[in-house]
Design a protein around this motif. Sequence first.
Motif, PDB file in Angstrom:
ATOM      1  N   ALA A 147       0.833  -1.205   0.000  1.00 42.31           N
ATOM      2  CA  ALA A 147       0.000   0.000   0.000  1.00 42.31           C
ATOM      3  C   ALA A 147       0.865   1.253   0.000  1.00 42.31           C
ATOM      4  O   ALA A 147       2.076   1.203   0.201  1.00 42.31           O
ATOM      5  N   ALA A 148       0.208   2.390  -0.236  1.00 38.37           N
ATOM      6  CA  ALA A 148       0.906   3.677  -0.170  1.00 38.37           C
ATOM      7  C   ALA A 148       0.863   4.250   1.234  1.00 38.37           C
ATOM      8  O   ALA A 148       1.785   4.934   1.683  1.00 38.37           O
ATOM      9  N   VAL A 149      -0.246   3.972   1.941  1.00 31.79           N
ATOM     10  CA  VAL A 149      -0.429   4.491   3.297  1.00 31.79           C
ATOM     11  C   VAL A 149      -0.791   3.329   4.217  1.00 31.79           C
ATOM     12  O   VAL A 149      -1.692   2.536   3.911  1.00 31.79           O
ATOM     13  N   TYR A 150      -0.104   3.236   5.346  1.00 27.79           N
ATOM     14  CA  TYR A 150      -0.378   2.220   6.353  1.00 27.79           C
ATOM     15  C   TYR A 150      -0.949   2.916   7.580  1.00 27.79           C
ATOM     16  O   TYR A 150      -0.305   3.803   8.153  1.00 27.79           O
ATOM     17  N   VAL A 151      -2.168   2.534   7.951  1.00 24.58           N
ATOM     18  CA  VAL A 151      -2.868   3.188   9.064  1.00 24.58           C
ATOM     19  C   VAL A 151      -3.025   2.188  10.208  1.00 24.58           C
ATOM     20  O   VAL A 151      -3.581   1.099  10.020  1.00 24.58           O
ATOM     21  N   PHE A 152      -2.558   2.590  11.394  1.00 21.82           N
ATOM     22  CA  PHE A 152      -2.669   1.758  12.586  1.00 21.82           C
ATOM     23  C   PHE A 152      -3.500   2.530  13.613  1.00 21.82           C
ATOM     24  O   PHE A 152      -3.007   3.448  14.274  1.00 21.82           O
ATOM     25  N   VAL A 206       3.212   6.253   7.021  1.00 25.53           N
ATOM     26  CA  VAL A 206       2.693   5.459   8.140  1.00 25.53           C
ATOM     27  C   VAL A 206       1.934   6.389   9.079  1.00 25.53           C
ATOM     28  O   VAL A 206       2.448   7.443   9.471  1.00 25.53           O
ATOM     29  N   VAL A 207       0.708   6.004   9.428  1.00 26.66           N
ATOM     30  CA  VAL A 207      -0.132   6.780  10.350  1.00 26.66           C
ATOM     31  C   VAL A 207      -0.395   5.917  11.568  1.00 26.66           C
ATOM     32  O   VAL A 207      -0.916   4.800  11.451  1.00 26.66           O
ATOM     33  N   ILE A 208      -0.034   6.433  12.750  1.00 30.26           N
ATOM     34  CA  ILE A 208      -0.217   5.689  13.989  1.00 30.26           C
ATOM     35  C   ILE A 208      -1.090   6.501  14.944  1.00 30.26           C
ATOM     36  O   ILE A 208      -0.769   7.645  15.267  1.00 30.26           O
ATOM     37  N   VAL A 209      -2.205   5.904  15.356  1.00 29.68           N
ATOM     38  CA  VAL A 209      -3.033   6.494  16.416  1.00 29.68           C
ATOM     39  C   VAL A 209      -2.622   5.835  17.719  1.00 29.68           C
ATOM     40  O   VAL A 209      -2.551   4.603  17.805  1.00 29.68           O
ATOM     41  N   GLY A 210      -2.306   6.632  18.733  1.00 27.12           N
ATOM     42  CA  GLY A 210      -1.851   6.067  19.997  1.00 27.12           C
ATOM     43  C   GLY A 210      -2.384   6.808  21.196  1.00 27.12           C
ATOM     44  O   GLY A 210      -2.708   7.997  21.124  1.00 27.12           O
TER      45      GLY A 210
END
Length: 576
Positions: A487-492, A522-526
């Motif tokens: 993918a182009a964008v990885y969302v966690f 890479v997008v990380i929600v924490g």
Amino acid sequence: MIKLAKGRVSIAQITGAVLFMIIQVITSLYLPDLTADIVNNGVATGNINYIWQEGFKMIAFAVISALAAICNVFLAARVSQKLGQRIRSDVYRKVITYSHDEMDQIGTSSLITRTTNDVTQIQNVWVMILRMMIMAPIMLIGASFLAYQKNHTLTLIFLVVLPIMAIFIGIVMKFAVPLFRGMQQKTDNINLVFREGLTGVRVIRAFRQDKFEQDRFEGVNQDYTNNAVKVFSIMAMMMPVMTLIMSGTNIAIDWWGGHLIAAQAMQTGNLIAFITYAMQILMSFMMLSMIFVFIPRAQASAVRINEVLDQTTTVKSPANPTPFADTTPELQFDHVQFRYHGAEDPALQGVDFDMKAGQTLAIIGGTGSGKSTLVNLIPRFYDVEEGAVKVNGMNVKDVDLDELHRKIAFVPQKANLFSGTVRSNMQYGNDDATDDEIWHALEVAQAKDFIAANPEGLDYQVEQGGDNFSGGQKQRLAIARALIKDAAVYVFDDSFSALDFKTDAELRQALKDDEKISQRVVVIVGQRVSTVADADTIVVLDNGKMVGRGKHAELKANNETYREIVNSQIREGDEK
């Protein structure tokens, strides 16, 4: 129901069912006439040959009637079952295209009821239509005509009997039909409570709320039962009352017919045939009444299914989608505002940032600040109210949804695994993934060790919902499934919440070291500062507004909201 049937039933099979039913009715109507001939011309005159001759005719017509009935039942069952199969398939395909808004409006439990119980109601009524609804009027008209031919005087009895039956059936329908309609909503309620109890059984036990949930289920179950008892008690009255009416009709015909025979105004065989025709008339009338009782319930089910099929999908591919350009990965939020359906205030407002390939974006904020809402806009689970979300420079509203989803790997808050094997779950991310690619993804996601420790390896069975794995193991498997995807964008979306600090750190480092992931966005929600501290850009959300953007040190020094989060976790020993 007609709308649901269009394009989903075979006209040829319906035509065949109707033709076989007509054959069955005609042969059934002819049998009493043969009986009358045998009595009048055979028994009365002692003509044995005539009795045998007409008897063989009766056998032939009875066989033809039976064969026609078998063919009609077969075709009616086939039409109804195929109709149910196609409706269920269409409902499932439609629901898969729903955005989160449409799913929230109808509800999962109601969708299950509509796909199962409501479809069954429609199937049952279609069998009745192709059996009773065709048979009843033909037999009613044919039997009335033939009864009139046998003796027009006796048919005056029906002028009294049929209105009585009509009044009684009308009273039954008045009370039964609303109750039948209400049963579908009450079935929804049972499914809702039962499903919540099954999915939340651990929470129920942990808080010792077994009695409360049992009472809650007993409430909706009793409500359904009371409704069912009422409606079926009303329906149960039909058979004894109808039997009483038919018995009374028989008595009246026998009494009057006996006088006509004594006066030599009617032959004995004709009276026997008339009695049979009378029973066919009354049974036909009763069949029609049963159809008119059950059709409203099926119609209510059809309305509920049509609501699903006719639901406007707010999130769909444009008529003329713009193809993705072959550019480097990029993610941009351009002054985005979003509001949930029916909400007064925006859930997100003024969100603006731009991330390039190789960069990591972290999103942090308090509970209800809009973190998950923000990342749900990237794969277009919802549409923005103002502004634009862009992937690789393209507005997500302008591109084909399938193409968009190919560009995004998404790990939701709740790790969802499917029954099957570890390999089959991993191949959700990439159908053509090799075992080496799967093992590599598992290694990056820190899941390789506990899968390799099992003798079955990638063939290790996954139970429904992944219940044979711990929360942290399910999260790591869900992450691995996303990493397999190119993918182009990885969302966690808060996908590291069940991981300990050591595993969390090792996983994030493995993401940075991976050759493919390091060249993507890479997008990380924490929730934890330690999870987001080393991101290239941290977005701080508060009540749906972006109140900060920058690196960890910068935000810690200058942003009050971020500093409060850091300080709260320092006291707990959580800061990196």
